[in-house]
Motif scaffolding. Structure first.
Motif, short mmCIF file in Angstrom:
data_model
loop_
_atom_site.label_atom_id
_atom_site.label_comp_id
_atom_site.label_asym_id
_atom_site.label_seq_id
_atom_site.Cartn_x
_atom_site.Cartn_y
_atom_site.Cartn_z
N LEU A 146 -18.89 36.15 11.61
CA LEU A 146 -19.44 37.25 10.83
C LEU A 146 -18.69 37.46 9.53
O LEU A 146 -17.50 37.13 9.41
CB LEU A 146 -19.40 38.54 11.67
CG LEU A 146 -20.18 38.51 12.98
CD1 LEU A 146 -20.00 39.83 13.72
CD2 LEU A 146 -21.65 38.21 12.76
N ASP A 147 -19.41 38.04 8.56
CA ASP A 147 -18.74 38.40 7.30
C ASP A 147 -18.24 39.84 7.40
O ASP A 147 -18.30 40.46 8.47
CB ASP A 147 -19.68 38.20 6.11
CG ASP A 147 -20.88 39.13 6.13
OD1 ASP A 147 -20.94 40.05 6.97
OD2 ASP A 147 -21.79 38.95 5.29
N GLU A 148 -17.79 40.40 6.29
CA GLU A 148 -17.20 41.74 6.32
C GLU A 148 -18.21 42.82 6.67
O GLU A 148 -17.84 43.93 7.09
CB GLU A 148 -16.56 42.06 4.96
CG GLU A 148 -17.54 42.09 3.80
CD GLU A 148 -16.88 42.46 2.49
OE1 GLU A 148 -15.69 42.86 2.53
OE2 GLU A 148 -17.53 42.33 1.44
N ASN A 149 -19.52 42.53 6.52
CA ASN A 149 -20.58 43.49 6.85
C ASN A 149 -21.22 43.21 8.19
O ASN A 149 -22.30 43.73 8.49
CB ASN A 149 -21.64 43.49 5.75
CG ASN A 149 -21.08 43.90 4.40
OD1 ASN A 149 -20.31 44.85 4.29
ND2 ASN A 149 -21.44 43.15 3.36
N ASN A 181 -17.36 36.79 2.12
CA ASN A 181 -16.14 37.44 2.57
C ASN A 181 -16.06 37.36 4.09
O ASN A 181 -16.87 37.99 4.79
CB ASN A 181 -16.08 38.90 2.12
CG ASN A 181 -15.76 39.04 0.65
OD1 ASN A 181 -15.08 38.19 0.07
ND2 ASN A 181 -16.25 40.10 0.03
N LEU A 182 -15.14 36.58 4.60
CA LEU A 182 -14.99 36.45 6.06
C LEU A 182 -14.67 37.80 6.69
O LEU A 182 -13.85 38.56 6.16
CB LEU A 182 -13.89 35.44 6.38
CG LEU A 182 -14.18 33.97 6.04
CD1 LEU A 182 -12.91 33.14 6.18
CD2 LEU A 182 -15.27 33.42 6.94
N GLY A 183 -15.30 38.08 7.83
CA GLY A 183 -15.03 39.32 8.55
C GLY A 183 -13.72 39.21 9.30
O GLY A 183 -13.57 38.39 10.20
N ILE A 184 -12.78 40.08 8.95
CA ILE A 184 -11.44 40.04 9.55
C ILE A 184 -11.02 41.47 9.89
O ILE A 184 -11.28 42.41 9.13
CB ILE A 184 -10.42 39.39 8.60
CG1 ILE A 184 -10.79 37.92 8.36
CG2 ILE A 184 -9.00 39.49 9.14
CD1 ILE A 184 -9.94 37.22 7.33
N VAL A 185 -10.39 41.64 11.04
CA VAL A 185 -9.88 42.95 11.45
C VAL A 185 -8.39 42.84 11.74
O VAL A 185 -7.87 41.75 12.02
CB VAL A 185 -10.60 43.47 12.71
CG1 VAL A 185 -12.10 43.62 12.47
CG2 VAL A 185 -10.33 42.57 13.91
N ARG A 226 -8.49 44.12 1.84
CA ARG A 226 -8.60 42.66 1.84
C ARG A 226 -7.44 41.99 1.11
O ARG A 226 -7.19 40.80 1.28
CB ARG A 226 -9.94 42.23 1.23
CG ARG A 226 -11.15 42.71 2.03
CD ARG A 226 -12.42 41.95 1.62
NE ARG A 226 -12.38 40.57 2.02
CZ ARG A 226 -12.72 40.11 3.23
NH1 ARG A 226 -13.11 40.96 4.17
NH2 ARG A 226 -12.66 38.82 3.50
N ASN A 227 -6.72 42.76 0.30
CA ASN A 227 -5.54 42.22 -0.38
C ASN A 227 -4.44 41.86 0.61
O ASN A 227 -3.51 41.11 0.27
CB ASN A 227 -5.01 43.21 -1.41
CG ASN A 227 -5.97 43.43 -2.56
OD1 ASN A 227 -6.64 42.49 -3.00
ND2 ASN A 227 -6.08 44.66 -3.03
N ASN A 228 -4.52 42.42 1.83
CA ASN A 228 -3.48 42.18 2.84
C ASN A 228 -3.83 41.04 3.80
O ASN A 228 -3.08 40.77 4.73
CB ASN A 228 -3.24 43.46 3.66
CG ASN A 228 -2.80 44.62 2.79
OD1 ASN A 228 -2.05 44.42 1.83
ND2 ASN A 228 -3.26 45.82 3.11
N ILE A 229 -4.97 40.39 3.60
CA ILE A 229 -5.38 39.29 4.48
C ILE A 229 -4.53 38.06 4.21
O ILE A 229 -4.29 37.69 3.06
CB ILE A 229 -6.88 38.96 4.27
CG1 ILE A 229 -7.74 40.12 4.77
CG2 ILE A 229 -7.25 37.68 5.01
CD1 ILE A 229 -9.23 39.93 4.50
N GLY A 230 -4.06 37.44 5.27
CA GLY A 230 -3.30 36.20 5.15
C GLY A 230 -4.06 35.04 5.76
O GLY A 230 -4.32 35.03 6.97
#
Length: 278
Positions: A146-149, A181-185, A226-230
């Protein structure tokens, strides 16, 4: 059945559960993004027997007053260890590794109860035909990424054939110039997450009964977050299972299992002696 047998039997059952957890860790030592589970024990209900009639009788006593009799131990918690696994380069442009400790990809799983969003650290993705000349980004089991949405990530076969797949900043995947935008939590409270099979984690069904909300357990990495995604491309994260530690823990559990079994045998022999008295 005397107290010794009760305590040993209760503890044997819980030691078997710990052995199952260790076996599961070992079986997934080569699984991408797998996070080991750690078991913790606590004492079951115990009974305090006071063997002194008056407080004055315990003056000067060097050991605790009374006799404490328990009924064994139980597996109180089995929690996920989210320590980072080792990173390995694959050279494949659809392999991604999360480098931030608590972050997970979002995956949509179709089951008997409908579609549910699950979470994984396994970043080995594939392009699966979706019909009408379109492709869909899926994981190794064919579940949609899934993407961010929370929408599917789809693209044309021509875009995929171009092999122009790049990972940009903030977890943005670009295929032939088209950005996704990849969906990431970020999972804030991993102790509430449940194993959902296939190296996936899921939210518990009874959040209200547990006294927590979804927002307290995880945070969607959208907007400024999203700036904190690694993320790293052409790289996969291995499991964080230490085989040496798991084997040591297995030996300790086996010894404890043997000790409890021996306690039952000794209790049975003692009862046999008592019953044999004429």
């Amino acid at each position: 059945m005397n107290r010794t047998m009760i305590s040993a039997t209760n503890t044997l059952n819980q030691l078997q559960k710990q052995m199952d957890t260790i076996g599961h860790n070992l079986a997934n030592s080569d699984t991408n993004g797998y996070k080991r589970r750690e078991s913790m024990f606590s004492e079951l209900l115990f009974q305090q027997v006071n063997n002194q009639k008056a407080d004055r009788d315990i003056n000067g006593r060097m050991t605790p007053a009374g006799i404490r009799q328990g009924v064994g131990a139980k597996l109180s918690q089995s929690e996920i260890n989210l320590a980072q696994g080792s990173l390995k380069s694959t050279g494949r442009n659809l392999d991604f590794a999360l480098t931030a400790r608590n972050q997970f990809f979002k995956v949509l799983v179709q089951g008997e109860d409908g579609a549910k969003v699950r979470f994984t650290r396994d970043g080995a993705f594939y392009a699966n035909p979706a019909g009408n000349g379109e492709m869909m980004l899926v994981n190794g089991q064919g579940h949609a990424i899934l993407d961010e949405n929370d929408d599917f990530i789809t693209f044309t076969e021509a875009e995929m054939n171009s092999q122009d797949i790049r990972l940009g900043e903030n977890g943005q995947l670009t295929i032939a110039g088209v950005p996704f935008n990849l969906g990431i939590v970020t999972i804030e409270k991993p102790q509430f997450m449940e194993q959902a099979g296939q190296n996936l984690l899921g939210l518990p069904d009874d959040l209200q009964g547990l006294g927590v909300t979804e927002d307290e357990i995880l945070t969607n990495m959208n907007g400024a977050l999203r700036n904190n995604i690694g993320l790293a491309q052409s790289t996969l994260e291995g499991s964080n299972v230490d085989i040496g530690k798991e084997m040591t823990d297995m030996l300790n559990v086996q010894r404890a299992y043997q000790f409890q079994s021996r306690s039952i045998s000794m209790a049975d022999q003692m009862m046999g002696l008592v019953n044999g008295i004429r």
